[in-house]
Design an enzyme around this catalytic site. Structure first.
Site, PDB file in Angstrom:
ATOM      1  N   LYS A 273      12.972 -26.734 -36.560  1.00 22.10           N
ATOM      2  CA  LYS A 273      12.041 -25.605 -36.494  1.00 22.10           C
ATOM      3  C   LYS A 273      11.623 -25.101 -37.876  1.00 22.10           C
ATOM      4  O   LYS A 273      12.176 -25.492 -38.909  1.00 22.10           O
ATOM      5  CB  LYS A 273      12.672 -24.475 -35.676  1.00 22.10           C
TER       6      LYS A 273
ATOM      7  N   ARG B 201      20.406 -27.250 -28.343  1.00 24.85           N
ATOM      8  CA  ARG B 201      19.158 -27.933 -27.950  1.00 24.85           C
ATOM      9  C   ARG B 201      18.567 -28.632 -29.169  1.00 24.85           C
ATOM     10  O   ARG B 201      18.213 -27.964 -30.155  1.00 24.85           O
ATOM     11  CB  ARG B 201      18.175 -26.906 -27.395  1.00 24.85           C
TER      12      ARG B 201
HETATM   13  C1  LIG Z   1      11.646 -24.841 -24.838  1.00 27.41           C
HETATM   14  N1  LIG Z   1      12.281 -24.325 -26.070  1.00 27.41           N
HETATM   15  C2  LIG Z   1      11.841 -24.405 -27.337  1.00 27.41           C
HETATM   16  S1  LIG Z   1      10.328 -25.160 -27.737  1.00 27.41           S
HETATM   17  C3  LIG Z   1      10.073 -24.703 -29.382  1.00 27.41           C
HETATM   18  C4  LIG Z   1      10.412 -25.781 -30.370  1.00 27.41           C
HETATM   19  O1  LIG Z   1      11.283 -26.592 -30.167  1.00 27.41           O
HETATM   20  N2  LIG Z   1       9.629 -25.723 -31.452  1.00 27.41           N
HETATM   21  C5  LIG Z   1       9.660 -26.566 -32.519  1.00 27.41           C
HETATM   22  C6  LIG Z   1      10.293 -27.812 -32.488  1.00 27.41           C
HETATM   23  C7  LIG Z   1      10.237 -28.614 -33.602  1.00 27.41           C
HETATM   24  C8  LIG Z   1       9.577 -28.194 -34.753  1.00 27.41           C
HETATM   25  C9  LIG Z   1       8.957 -26.953 -34.773  1.00 27.41           C
HETATM   26  C10 LIG Z   1       9.006 -26.141 -33.664  1.00 27.41           C
HETATM   27  N3  LIG Z   1      12.668 -23.820 -28.213  1.00 27.41           N
HETATM   28  C11 LIG Z   1      13.712 -23.321 -27.445  1.00 27.41           C
HETATM   29  C12 LIG Z   1      14.877 -22.563 -27.766  1.00 27.41           C
HETATM   30  O2  LIG Z   1      15.171 -22.220 -28.933  1.00 27.41           O
HETATM   31  N4  LIG Z   1      15.678 -22.213 -26.704  1.00 27.41           N
HETATM   32  C13 LIG Z   1      15.374 -22.569 -25.419  1.00 27.41           C
HETATM   33  N5  LIG Z   1      16.202 -22.158 -24.441  1.00 27.41           N
HETATM   34  N6  LIG Z   1      14.278 -23.296 -25.095  1.00 27.41           N
HETATM   35  C14 LIG Z   1      13.452 -23.650 -26.106  1.00 27.41           C
END
Ligand SMILES: Cn1c(SCC(=O)Nc2ccccc2)nc2c(=O)[nH]c(N)nc21
Length: 277
Positions: A222, A256
């Protein structure tokens, strides 16, 4: 600490487990049409299970800031075939990453075991759908909405405000008929938080683990890593594993991630230290 899953299965959370991310939005698979994406998704899921993932988190709608909204029928077309195939081929735990009531119901009907809602069941009909589904739910904190949440995140005290929100949502779920043992909490790294807010939440994560509910933490790749180190998505492995390790050390029970193999190894080191090799 155990979750009760459909078909009389259970998920033991006395030790942390790794949740592998399976993103079914078209932008997450470079080539080909729907079938190529479906086929690639099943191969990716199989690889994550081989690498030690216990849960596969399936999402059909991106929550990145600025991502277009996806209608329920399109989200369902993306996730249901993959859930059905995973259910047929593997003995794994499947979570559905959605905020829509219709998608929750159909995904659980198709074989999903856990509802993972970044909007903490606040959308219309979502709480009722989760009660009817009779599966564990993860309640995540988000300030604002994906489109605008990162413009100017504001808190007096990010830890107490996020904790209060999660406990209020948990109480609402319990009053609606969801068993306390079936509720998972999550501070929502990157969802309406500045860089500083994210690291204060990480520093104080033990407070969330001590609330009486299993804790889910999702920091993998992230912006809290990208902004800190100024590195692109594909160079965030080491820092993502560091985040996972810190979360496991502070009592997170579901981690996750995108990089399952490396995270499983790091979490194994933590559990050997905490509970014996
Ligand atoms: C569906 N989901 C997501 S999606 C966002 C994401 O991965 N962004 C992202 C991924 C990679 C790079 C930049 C942004 N994040 C969470 C979390 O932190 N907790 C729970 N419970 N579910 C989640």
């Amino acid at each position: 600490m155990q979750l009760c899953l459909p078909r009389q299965r259970r998920l033991d959370l006395s030790r942390p487990v790794v949740m592998g991310i399976l993103n079914l939005t078209p932008d997450s698979f470079s080539d080909g049409g729907r079938y190529n994406r479906y086929d690639a998704a099943l191969r990716q899921a199989e690889q994550m299970l081989t690498d030690g993932a216990v849960i596969i988190d399936i999402g059909g709608e991106s929550t990145r800031p600025g991502a277009a909204a996806v209608p329920a029928h399109e989200e369902l077309a993306r996730v249901v075939p993959v859930i059905e195939a995973l259910r047929r081929q593997f003995d794994c735990v499947i979570s559905i990453d959605t905020s829509k009531a219709a998608v929750m119901s159909a995904a659980v009907q198709a074989g999903a075991d856990i509802i993972n809602d970044v909007r903490a069941l606040l959308e219309p009909g979502a709480l009722a759908a989760a009660v009817s589904a009779q599966v564990p739910v993860c309640l995540m904190h988000m300030q604002g909405a994906p489109r605008s949440m990162q413009q100017a995140p504001q808190y007096q005290d990010v830890v107490s405000e996020v904790k209060q929100f999660l406990l209020e949502r948990a109480r609402a779920c319990e009053q609606a008929g969801i068993d306390k043992q079936q509720i998972i909490l999550d501070p929502g790294f990157g969802f309406g938080k500045s860089l500083t807010h994210n690291y204060v939440l990480l520093q104080q994560l033990q407070q969330f683990a001590d609330c009486g509910y299993p804790l889910l933490a999702g920091m993998s790749r992230k912006s809290m890593i990208g902004q800190l180190l100024n590195i692109p998505l594909n160079e965030r492995l080491a820092a993502s594993v560091a985040c996972a390790t810190i979360a496991a050390l502070q009592g997170a029970r579901i981690i996750r991630v995108h990089d399952v193999k490396e995270t499983v190894q790091a979490v194994r080191v933590v559990t050997a230290m905490q509970y014996g090799a």
